[in-house]
Design an enzyme around this catalytic site. Structure first.
Site, PDB file in Angstrom:
ATOM      1  N   PHE A 138      79.004  35.348  83.655  1.00 36.30           N
ATOM      2  CA  PHE A 138      79.605  35.236  82.329  1.00 36.30           C
ATOM      3  C   PHE A 138      79.163  36.418  81.473  1.00 36.30           C
ATOM      4  CE2 PHE A 138      75.522  33.101  82.088  1.00 36.30           C
ATOM      5  CZ  PHE A 138      75.006  33.513  80.865  1.00 36.30           C
ATOM      6  N   CYS A 139      79.940  36.681  80.429  1.00 39.14           N
ATOM      7  CA  CYS A 139      79.620  37.719  79.454  1.00 39.14           C
ATOM      8  C   CYS A 139      80.295  37.345  78.135  1.00 39.14           C
ATOM      9  CB  CYS A 139      80.052  39.099  79.939  1.00 39.14           C
ATOM     10  SG  CYS A 139      81.816  39.236  80.307  1.00 39.14           S
ATOM     11  N   THR A 140      80.273  38.215  77.163  1.00 41.49           N
ATOM     12  CA  THR A 140      80.740  37.872  75.823  1.00 41.49           C
ATOM     13  C   THR A 140      82.200  37.446  75.802  1.00 41.49           C
ATOM     14  OG1 THR A 140      79.170  39.481  74.931  1.00 41.49           O
ATOM     15  CG2 THR A 140      80.890  38.662  73.437  1.00 41.49           C
TER      16      THR A 140
END
Length: 301
Positions: free
Chosen positions: A174-176
């Site tokens: 996951f990331c922003t």
């Protein structure tokens, strides 16, 4: 109320430079501020402005080659979170430094926010945060692995050094907003990883759609604008930025003896000279004066 729109789209732009001036003009004509990046692999950025202005810019972007399927995430803001409008040309819209990565050709399996909790609860799943260390320090998912990387460029080397830890595991990243995960998942698949998943829409969509009572997110999500970080419902948190080093600061960081508003924090106080600090104090004084007079300080960071 202003609209903040975060967007990215992987597509092939044969001549990104030809797209820059018309896009910048459309943004300026419609009162939007922020930063958009153009590269041969696509577009990335965040803009803010009035509803009609955001709609006009999004219409322009959707008309670019291969961008009809553009997706974006929106939040509200009481004050303009950007100081100027920039459209920049880059080699990559998010820098990984791996020339053969092509998320438009292949990426991992998308997982919706509604299905994310069930996936990461699996005992055979390794949950990896692909963001930079200072972002992870603001908040992350419960039990997620922090690679401790200072830059996304460092992620391939981290994986190469740690890949044996994940033998037989499904990988959930996951990331922003999703952009780094798309590149990372394409790269991992190219490295032989078998099952790679990533959170569709990133942390921002998760915080927008998943009720706080059901959430596995802890802390805030760092965003690259004056909101600094947001929490559930995309509401701004109590974080601020150090104006010297741009590190996010919690309320606890702001009571550290090294903290001086607009001048220094514990992350940078011992790395700047007294001349630097004097310059920052004057900049901060000028910013406060401009704010009191109801005008924008042109030197605002």
């Amino acid at each position: 109320m202003l609209i903040v729109a975060a967007l990215y789209h992987f597509t092939r732009f044969p001549d990104p430079a030809a797209l820059r001036a018309p896009l910048l003009q459309r943004c300026r004509d419609n009162g939007t501020f922020g930063t958009l990046l153009l590269a041969p692999e696509g577009i990335n950025g965040t803009i803010a402005g009035p509803r009609a202005g955001i709609d006009a810019v999004l219409d322009h972007i959707r008309a670019l080659p291969g961008c009809a399927g553009l997706e974006w995430k929106e939040a509200g803001a009481e004050a303009m979170p950007f100081h100027r409008m920039k459209v920049r040309l880059k080699r990559e819209i998010v820098t990984m430094g791996q020339p053969d990565v092509d998320p438009a050709a292949r990426a991992g399996t998308y997982v919706t926010p509604a299905d994310w909790n069930a996936l990461i609860a699996g005992p055979d799943v390794a949950v990896i945060d692909t963001r930079n260390d200072y972002e992870v320090a603001v908040g992350t998912f419960d039990g997620a692995i922090d690679p401790g990387t200072a830059s996304f460029r460092d992620f391939p080397a981290w994986w190469a050094a740690n890949r044996e830890r994940f033998a037989g595991k499904r990988i959930a990243m996951f990331c922003t907003g999703g952009i780094r995960c798309e590149k990372a998942s394409n790269w991992l698949l190219g490295q032989g990883a078998k099952e790679v998943f990533h959170l569709r829409g990133g942390i921002l969509r998760y915080l927008e759609e998943v009720p706080e009572a059901e959430s596995r997110w802890q802390g805030g999500c760092f965003v690259f604008d004056e909101r600094v970080a947001v929490g559930h419902g995309l509401q701004p948190t109590a974080h601020s930025l150090c104006r010297a080093c741009r590190m996010p600061l919690s309320p606890g960081d702001r009571v550290d003896p090294a903290y001086e508003e607009g001048v220094a924090c514990a992350h940078c106080a011992d790395r700047t000279s007294e001349a630097d600090k004097a310059r920052y104090r004057e900049r901060h004084r000028q910013m406060l004066l401009a704010e009191a007079q109801g005008r924008r300080h042109i030197g605002a960071p």
